[in-house]
Design a protein around this motif. Structure first.
Motif, PDB file in Angstrom:
ATOM      1  N   UNK A 142       0.818  -1.211   0.000  1.00  0.00           N
ATOM      2  CA  UNK A 142       0.000   0.000   0.000  1.00  0.00           C
ATOM      3  C   UNK A 142       0.853   1.261   0.000  1.00  0.00           C
ATOM      4  N   UNK A 174     -10.620   8.129  12.661  1.00  0.00           N
ATOM      5  CA  UNK A 174     -10.645   7.494  11.342  1.00  0.00           C
ATOM      6  C   UNK A 174     -11.610   6.313  11.251  1.00  0.00           C
ATOM      7  N   UNK A 175     -11.788   5.566  12.355  1.00  0.00           N
ATOM      8  CA  UNK A 175     -12.594   4.338  12.263  1.00  0.00           C
ATOM      9  C   UNK A 175     -14.011   4.627  11.777  1.00  0.00           C
ATOM     10  N   UNK A 225     -14.929   5.305   6.566  1.00  0.00           N
ATOM     11  CA  UNK A 225     -16.028   4.616   5.862  1.00  0.00           C
ATOM     12  C   UNK A 225     -17.179   5.541   5.478  1.00  0.00           C
ATOM     13  N   UNK A 283      -3.185   9.557  13.417  1.00  0.00           N
ATOM     14  CA  UNK A 283      -3.024   8.542  14.465  1.00  0.00           C
ATOM     15  C   UNK A 283      -2.349   7.263  14.014  1.00  0.00           C
ATOM     16  N   UNK A 309       0.021  -1.625  12.645  1.00  0.00           N
ATOM     17  CA  UNK A 309      -1.340  -1.908  13.093  1.00  0.00           C
ATOM     18  C   UNK A 309      -2.318  -0.817  12.660  1.00  0.00           C
ATOM     19  N   UNK A 310      -1.962   0.413  12.934  1.00  0.00           N
ATOM     20  CA  UNK A 310      -2.822   1.511  12.482  1.00  0.00           C
ATOM     21  C   UNK A 310      -2.923   1.546  10.962  1.00  0.00           C
ATOM     22  N   UNK A 347      -2.621  -1.070   8.903  1.00  0.00           N
ATOM     23  CA  UNK A 347      -3.493  -2.181   8.484  1.00  0.00           C
ATOM     24  C   UNK A 347      -4.953  -1.807   8.719  1.00  0.00           C
ATOM     25  N   UNK A 348      -5.215  -1.192   9.860  1.00  0.00           N
ATOM     26  CA  UNK A 348      -6.591  -0.785  10.169  1.00  0.00           C
ATOM     27  C   UNK A 348      -7.113   0.180   9.110  1.00  0.00           C
ATOM     28  N   UNK A 349      -6.269   1.116   8.688  1.00  0.00           N
ATOM     29  CA  UNK A 349      -6.735   2.107   7.709  1.00  0.00           C
ATOM     30  C   UNK A 349      -7.088   1.439   6.379  1.00  0.00           C
ATOM     31  N   UNK A 350      -6.334   0.402   6.020  1.00  0.00           N
ATOM     32  CA  UNK A 350      -6.633  -0.322   4.777  1.00  0.00           C
ATOM     33  C   UNK A 350      -7.940  -1.099   4.909  1.00  0.00           C
ATOM     34  N   UNK A 351      -8.159  -1.681   6.098  1.00  0.00           N
ATOM     35  CA  UNK A 351      -9.422  -2.397   6.337  1.00  0.00           C
ATOM     36  C   UNK A 351     -10.611  -1.435   6.269  1.00  0.00           C
ATOM     37  N   UNK A 352     -10.385  -0.195   6.633  1.00  0.00           N
ATOM     38  CA  UNK A 352     -11.458   0.810   6.581  1.00  0.00           C
ATOM     39  C   UNK A 352     -11.798   1.219   5.149  1.00  0.00           C
ATOM     40  N   UNK A 407      -2.388  -7.795   8.193  1.00  0.00           N
ATOM     41  CA  UNK A 407      -3.661  -8.127   7.535  1.00  0.00           C
ATOM     42  C   UNK A 407      -3.710  -9.604   7.174  1.00  0.00           C
TER      43      UNK A 407
END
Lengths: 354, 354
Positions: free
Chosen positions: B14, B173-174, B178, B203, B208-209, B211-216, B347
């Motif tokens: 990414x 962001x969470x 979206x 943030x 981890x953050x 990966x979370x942003x990509x999941x979002x 991920x």
């Protein structure tokens, strides 16, 4: 997580929990979430008066379902308590916890940290540790303190996006959960104790937020606001409609003490505030209206029933910043299954593209 | 994302970007991030005076690297501008953008939305659209407006956890990413126009953050605070040390106007504030110290050099709430590669466990 699933054999991975929204999440909502393979919480709040009846209802509902095997020795829902309520709440709740042995108690908002110890020890004793200890935290400091004092089975890590009550000062989950996880992991390793399971809360509305929370290191996640839009939530239609209508929660919700002041729920410790959708009460307060006049108008608005809610009305719509992602009413079971399934498929799809 | 990678053939997936931190992210940091397969930004801020020299340095650095093929017609860094600075900034920057054709301009904090259009049209014209338009937003409303006005190639969606300047009122962001994604996707479908690529900011400190942003739903992510702890950042040692030391940023950082007031950078539109680590200036302001006296002490502290920073000192440590996850100094290339690699492996690992 493996440890938790041993305790909750009816749950599926990742664990989906329904937050213990006070007097909104009662037996029906809590049971439906558990019956769909999650863990529902009853929001007892600061008062145990409804608890006996609600736990009994769950017990009855459980007998009607084949999803809970005989291996389940605990009642398949949890109960959330607000610890600032003091000793009376513990005294009132303890015999019921002993009798029903709910799957978990969720401890939140103590006036002092020793209340966490008191509750944890008492509940473990009377339930022979069948009731697991979930402690909600919103900072690294509180997470370490709770871990040291209580060695809870679960830390519920709540970020600032949460609806309803949370810390006035708080980070979002993206930085918060990893930092809590690192600090607690290091502490537990150094002490040779079991690490609590991390469950994420605050702003998770659908599979995307859920997937993000798992990527951050959580084993499961909590939703509150999303379940407000279920028929099982005990919620006025006006409130529910305001949730469906609100959007862009970063600018259209705020956390603070106004709604507590208007509702008369002023016993919260000072460092907590409630996040709700901005409305006429909020705008009038910002313009300088006195608390007395604002409260008078709030009390008048109560007489309007469902029409008392909305961005141009006065009653309180507690909701998280992600409220704009909640756009339709679905059953609690459908929400639970959909978000769990979406979280898994989003993670698989996102990682397969990399 | 496919479209972006065509524009930036040296980048890997990414996409990792370095935020255009004003006068901290200059040619060296920006180039090193790009040279490691990301996209670095030069923080020109509100003044183009450093820009010519910095762009020229990137051009020289580029010739020393084999990572940028001849197919790259744009300079492999971006430039960030603060649009409230007004027309002079655009007038000063435009000839440089025409001459160097940086890979992107990052537009932030206009006084009025029409400035976005003005910049976008002018820059597309003089660079034959070789310079891509990145627009930073923090609400669904602003995301839709920017999309309608400019059809930017990228929306940088910044959540409240970000360090330095951002919206005073903003979601994390969470929930934010979206909801922005849904709204922008719906608009672009309805209009039959290309959807901007979503890049997450605010943030994100590690894999981890990220990966979370990509999941979002993001295609890439920006880090700012994390790159403060790189030797390539143009930053005082005292500031850098304060970043490494700070932790638990939900309670130990705050967003507001105090640090701008002390530093004299008071031209920001009112709805923006700067997030920094709490320090003596902040505590004195909370205790009621006058701005004049606080500023006098700030100016005194400037004379202390590196000792002027820290939680018990007075100079400004802009940083995000995830500052506690930044614990060591690493090269910008190492940070870029590590976080990109960790995001992917997190991920894959998280999804394989489900």
């Amino acid at each position: 997580m493996a440890e938790l699933q041993k305790s909750y054999p009816w749950t599926r991975t990742p664990l989906v929990a329904c937050g213990p929204m006070r007097l909104i999440a009662l037996s029906k909502l809590a049971f439906e979430v558990s019956n769909a393979g999650g863990l529902g919480f009853i929001g007892a709040g600061s008062d145990a008066s409804i608890l006996s009846a609600e736990l009994e209802k769950v017990k009855q509902l459980q007998t009607s379902s084949s999803n809970f095997g005989s291996e389940t020795s605990a009642l398949p829902v949890g109960v959330g308590f607000l610890l600032w309520a003091g000793d009376k709440l513990l005294d009132d709740a303890l015999p019921l916890l002993e009798s029903y042995k709910p799957a978990a108690i969720w401890l939140f908002a103590p006036t002092e940290p020793q209340q966490l110890t008191k509750w944890t020890e008492a509940v473990r004793r009377v339930t022979q540790s069948k009731t697991k200890i979930w402690i909600q935290v919103g900072t690294v400091k509180d997470a370490l303190e709770a871990t040291k004092l209580c060695q809870p089975e679960v830390l519920v890590v709540q970020g600032t996006d949460a609806g309803g009550h949370g810390l006035e000062k708080c980070a979002g989950l993206i930085p918060l959960l990893p930092e809590v996880d690192d600090a607690v992991t290091a502490h537990c390793r150094a002490e040779g104790i079991a690490k609590p399971t991390m469950i994420a809360a605050g702003g998770i509305m659908d599979g995307r937020g859920a997937a993000a929370s798992l990527a951050l290191g959580a084993s499961g996640f909590v939703m509150g606001t999303r379940y407000l839009a279920s028929p099982e939530a005990v919620i006025a239609k006006g409130y529910q409609h305001a949730v469906l209508k609100a959007a862009d929660g970063g600018i259209n919700t705020a956390r603070g003490k106004l709604y507590d002041t208007l509702r008369g729920t002023t016993d919260w410790p000072l460092h907590y505030g409630g996040r709700g959708v901005l409305n006429e009460s909020h705008r009038d307060a910002e313009k300088g209206m006195s608390v007395k006049e604002n409260k008078r108008r709030y009390d008048e608005a109560l007489k309007l029933g469902d029409d008392g809610w909305g961005e141009n009305a006065r009653l309180t719509t507690y909701a998280g910043t992600g409220v704009g992602l909640v756009t339709e009413i679905k059953s609690a079971a459908a929400i639970t299954e959909e978000v769990r399934g979406d979280a898994v498929s989003i993670l698989k799809r996102t990682s397969s593209k990399l």
